[in-house]
Design a protein around this motif. Sequence first.
Motif, mmCIF file in Angstrom:
data_model
loop_
_atom_site.group_PDB
_atom_site.id
_atom_site.type_symbol
_atom_site.label_atom_id
_atom_site.label_comp_id
_atom_site.label_asym_id
_atom_site.label_seq_id
_atom_site.Cartn_x
_atom_site.Cartn_y
_atom_site.Cartn_z
ATOM 1 N N GLU A 157 -51.337 26.317 -12.200
ATOM 2 C CA GLU A 157 -52.421 27.270 -12.441
ATOM 3 C C GLU A 157 -53.749 26.515 -12.344
ATOM 4 O O GLU A 157 -54.419 26.265 -13.354
ATOM 5 N N PRO A 158 -54.123 26.141 -11.121
ATOM 6 C CA PRO A 158 -55.314 25.300 -10.953
ATOM 7 C C PRO A 158 -56.594 25.966 -11.471
ATOM 8 O O PRO A 158 -57.602 25.302 -11.653
ATOM 9 N N GLU A 159 -56.538 27.276 -11.758
ATOM 10 C CA GLU A 159 -57.702 27.954 -12.346
ATOM 11 C C GLU A 159 -58.087 27.312 -13.673
ATOM 12 O O GLU A 159 -59.225 27.446 -14.133
ATOM 13 N N LEU A 160 -57.134 26.610 -14.294
ATOM 14 C CA LEU A 160 -57.426 25.960 -15.569
ATOM 15 C C LEU A 160 -58.474 24.847 -15.434
ATOM 16 O O LEU A 160 -59.044 24.408 -16.427
ATOM 17 N N PHE A 161 -58.746 24.444 -14.202
ATOM 18 C CA PHE A 161 -59.809 23.445 -14.004
ATOM 19 C C PHE A 161 -61.163 23.976 -14.488
ATOM 20 O O PHE A 161 -62.100 23.218 -14.683
ATOM 21 N N VAL A 162 -61.255 25.282 -14.659
ATOM 22 C CA VAL A 162 -62.508 25.850 -15.160
ATOM 23 C C VAL A 162 -62.874 25.254 -16.523
ATOM 24 O O VAL A 162 -64.038 25.212 -16.907
ATOM 25 N N ARG A 163 -61.873 24.746 -17.239
ATOM 26 C CA ARG A 163 -62.129 24.169 -18.565
ATOM 27 C C ARG A 163 -62.298 22.653 -18.536
ATOM 28 O O ARG A 163 -62.064 21.988 -19.542
ATOM 29 N N VAL A 164 -62.664 22.129 -17.390
ATOM 30 C CA VAL A 164 -62.772 20.681 -17.248
ATOM 31 C C VAL A 164 -63.734 20.076 -18.278
ATOM 32 O O VAL A 164 -63.584 18.921 -18.681
ATOM 33 N N ILE A 172 -72.857 22.476 -3.650
ATOM 34 C CA ILE A 172 -74.083 22.838 -4.370
ATOM 35 C C ILE A 172 -74.816 21.509 -4.534
ATOM 36 O O ILE A 172 -74.313 20.591 -5.189
ATOM 37 N N GLU A 173 -75.968 21.397 -3.896
ATOM 38 C CA GLU A 173 -76.645 20.108 -3.783
ATOM 39 C C GLU A 173 -76.938 19.467 -5.146
ATOM 40 O O GLU A 173 -77.498 20.099 -6.049
ATOM 41 N N GLY A 174 -76.513 18.208 -5.255
ATOM 42 C CA GLY A 174 -76.774 17.466 -6.483
ATOM 43 C C GLY A 174 -75.924 17.933 -7.662
ATOM 44 O O GLY A 174 -76.115 17.496 -8.788
ATOM 45 N N PHE A 175 -75.000 18.829 -7.388
ATOM 46 C CA PHE A 175 -74.211 19.448 -8.461
ATOM 47 C C PHE A 175 -72.727 19.183 -8.217
ATOM 48 O O PHE A 175 -72.059 18.557 -9.029
ATOM 49 N N THR A 176 -72.209 19.638 -7.034
ATOM 50 C CA THR A 176 -70.823 19.289 -6.694
ATOM 51 C C THR A 176 -70.765 18.072 -5.764
ATOM 52 O O THR A 176 -69.696 17.535 -5.518
ATOM 53 N N GLY A 177 -71.901 17.691 -5.190
ATOM 54 C CA GLY A 177 -71.940 16.570 -4.258
ATOM 55 C C GLY A 177 -73.244 16.647 -3.479
ATOM 56 O O GLY A 177 -74.233 17.214 -3.983
ATOM 57 N N TRP A 178 -73.247 16.108 -2.258
ATOM 58 C CA TRP A 178 -74.472 16.105 -1.464
ATOM 59 C C TRP A 178 -74.173 16.512 -0.015
ATOM 60 O O TRP A 178 -73.095 16.215 0.507
ATOM 61 N N ILE A 191 -71.105 11.601 -14.022
ATOM 62 C CA ILE A 191 -69.900 12.174 -14.643
ATOM 63 C C ILE A 191 -69.990 13.708 -14.682
ATOM 64 O O ILE A 191 -69.004 14.412 -14.457
ATOM 65 N N ARG A 192 -71.188 14.229 -14.910
ATOM 66 C CA ARG A 192 -71.371 15.689 -14.870
ATOM 67 C C ARG A 192 -71.003 16.199 -13.472
ATOM 68 O O ARG A 192 -70.353 17.240 -13.322
ATOM 69 N N MET A 193 -71.397 15.463 -12.456
ATOM 70 C CA MET A 193 -71.059 15.885 -11.083
ATOM 71 C C MET A 193 -69.550 15.803 -10.839
ATOM 72 O O MET A 193 -68.979 16.655 -10.151
ATOM 73 N N MET A 194 -68.917 14.789 -11.415
ATOM 74 C CA MET A 194 -67.449 14.704 -11.283
ATOM 75 C C MET A 194 -66.802 15.958 -11.887
ATOM 76 O O MET A 194 -65.881 16.549 -11.324
ATOM 77 N N GLN A 195 -67.311 16.361 -13.046
ATOM 78 C CA GLN A 195 -66.776 17.569 -13.693
ATOM 79 C C GLN A 195 -66.982 18.796 -12.810
ATOM 80 O O GLN A 195 -66.108 19.658 -12.714
ATOM 81 N N ASN A 196 -68.149 18.864 -12.174
ATOM 82 C CA ASN A 196 -68.407 20.018 -11.300
ATOM 83 C C ASN A 196 -67.493 20.024 -10.084
ATOM 84 O O ASN A 196 -67.050 21.082 -9.631
ATOM 85 N N ALA A 197 -67.218 18.828 -9.557
ATOM 86 C CA ALA A 197 -66.310 18.739 -8.411
ATOM 87 C C ALA A 197 -64.944 19.316 -8.803
ATOM 88 O O ALA A 197 -64.328 20.080 -8.053
ATOM 89 N N ILE A 198 -64.501 18.974 -10.003
ATOM 90 C CA ILE A 198 -63.193 19.457 -10.464
ATOM 91 C C ILE A 198 -63.272 20.943 -10.841
ATOM 92 O O ILE A 198 -62.483 21.767 -10.386
ATOM 93 N N GLY A 199 -64.258 21.286 -11.663
ATOM 94 C CA GLY A 199 -64.342 22.635 -12.224
ATOM 95 C C GLY A 199 -64.750 23.693 -11.213
ATOM 96 O O GLY A 199 -64.437 24.873 -11.376
ATOM 97 N N LYS A 200 -65.462 23.298 -10.155
ATOM 98 C CA LYS A 200 -65.863 24.277 -9.145
ATOM 99 C C LYS A 200 -65.084 24.122 -7.847
ATOM 100 O O LYS A 200 -64.683 25.117 -7.248
ATOM 101 N N ASN A 201 -64.893 22.883 -7.380
ATOM 102 C CA ASN A 201 -64.241 22.692 -6.079
ATOM 103 C C ASN A 201 -62.714 22.699 -6.183
ATOM 104 O O ASN A 201 -62.051 23.473 -5.503
ATOM 105 N N ALA A 202 -62.144 21.843 -7.054
ATOM 106 C CA ALA A 202 -60.679 21.819 -7.167
ATOM 107 C C ALA A 202 -60.177 23.169 -7.701
ATOM 108 O O ALA A 202 -59.118 23.659 -7.305
ATOM 109 N N TYR A 203 -60.963 23.784 -8.576
ATOM 110 C CA TYR A 203 -60.649 25.100 -9.139
ATOM 111 C C TYR A 203 -60.381 26.123 -8.035
ATOM 112 O O TYR A 203 -59.524 26.986 -8.169
ATOM 113 N N TYR A 204 -61.134 26.035 -6.965
ATOM 114 C CA TYR A 204 -61.051 27.044 -5.895
ATOM 115 C C TYR A 204 -60.267 26.546 -4.676
ATOM 116 O O TYR A 204 -59.441 27.277 -4.119
#
Length: 574
Positions: A326-333, A495-501, A544-557
Amino acid sequence: MQKNNQQLLELTREPKIAYFSMEIGVHNDIPTYSGGLGVLAGDTIRSGADLNLPMIAVTLLSSKGYFQQEIDDNGRQTEQPVEWDPATYMELLGHKITVLIEGREVSVQAWQYTVASLTGGFVAVFFLDTDLPENAPEDRAITSYLYGGDEAYRLKQEIVLGIGGVRILHEMGFEIKKYHMNEGHASLLTLELLKRYKKPIEDVWDEQLVWDTDSVKNLCVFTTHTPVEAGHDKFPYDLVYKTLGEFIPFSVLHGLGGTDNLNMTLLALNLSRYINGVAKKHGEVSKNMFPGYEISAITNGVHSYTWTCDSFQAVYDEYLPGWANEPELFVRVGRIPDEILWNAHQEAKKRLCAHIKKVTGTDFSPDILTIGFARRATTYKRADLLFRDVKRLLQIGNNKIQLVYSGKAHPKDEPGKQLIRNIFEHKKYLKDKIKIVYLKNYDMATGLTIISGVDVWLNTPLRPLEASGTSGMKAAHNGVLNFSVLDGWWIEGHIEGFTGWAIGPTPDELNPENDADARDSDDLYLKLEQKIIPIYYNERPVWIRMMQNAIGKNAYYFNSHRMMRRYVTEAYIR
Ligand SMILES: *Cc1c(COP(=O)(O)O)cnc(C)c1O
């Protein structure tokens, strides 16, 4: 054999989705894949098993693999066949069928490999094999090399895959509710279906109408992966007639597969009810390439469990239990403490450094910003874009970055091989200032080690040639930040500066081909110098915040569970 037939009987009880792909990466050591297409096919099957889908898959045995890559000190690639024994992993089934090739009856048998999930679901994969004593020596070799040989060899392989595949499933007793063609290599299956669904001649007044294209269309799903016209498989009709004979009347074939050549994409387009590209942009590009066809888009994903390294698996197991199915659980990263996330990353990075030391003897430091680039060595991916202005790179990166490369060039792709030599040249030149390694034999295992162990995942395709790309999705699953040209999936994930560049212009900005390298590399250097290096070394919490976004937004989807649920609702049960 006894047990197997029992198992098959069990399998054939329920109608199935039959997934056809020229290459499938089911297991790292089964060398029946060459790159993204095959690994995607493997992820499709792994998610199919996890989600308990009624699915089976058909591919070729590729008994000598794609190839084993050797690279000398100057970066010169040479190729060797891969020695592997299918009996180590698979069971040979008793069923046999024949296909007619150049007027000869060629026997085809199948090996079964079962991808089983912890959820209790499983997908049987059938590997077709022509290496049988009753076949002529040249026919025994049809299923030897993945993407080997000439045009004639490729056509023979596609006859075995498409026509042979449908026949052997029928022989085994399967009822198929959808045939899913992963790329055009399997489109000849439509011709076999046309024959099977032919109406009796006395029922229709026009001979053309015996060809029940509607029934075949209702059975077929086609996923295209190629954003340029030249990339689609096409065979001259004289070769087709010589190899396949008049399988269906010429006039009918020309109507479905094109007037000049047999275009495998066109054939699949004309005989599939549901057609899709592999990212939103790619769907649009495909619509422009093939006006008049309804083409949807289902953006690719990767199999979350397969593409998450051990240290991240352990963290997810603790903080996001159930994530794998249930990769949607990444939303709680955000529940994972920063320090825990960073430590998991450093552990993966140290594992990569140890691997590099072991296979190349080079010392990599886990405290230096590490950039990874691993994918097929082919021109449009521009593996050497980072070296366009070496002086500038040196100014920016001296002692501040280290680089990991990997990737095979197709044996006949000279410019692709040149790319590898270029990287070796720069590696020598930049020695002691910017450390560079090139790991040979890129495969799924090396892939995971590199993708999870670097800090930044670089991708520099020439737009719009990256239909989707999936390696960046794997990076995101391991908290690795994408730094990529806005093409394929990254248009949706960025998302620039948020999930990556991003590198270079936005997707809607036209990019004249002739200055793409200059513009893209300028932007690459600028962001590396002004954003990536400073944030990495001086603003760890932001990183580290960007790492969380990569997981919570990118891996999530961008996972194949989401992808397969969409195939089910949009393509399979329609
Ligand atoms: C994921 C993967 C690819 C796809 O890489 P892209 O850069 O997305 O094209 C290719 N080869 C292997 C071995 C992979 O695991």
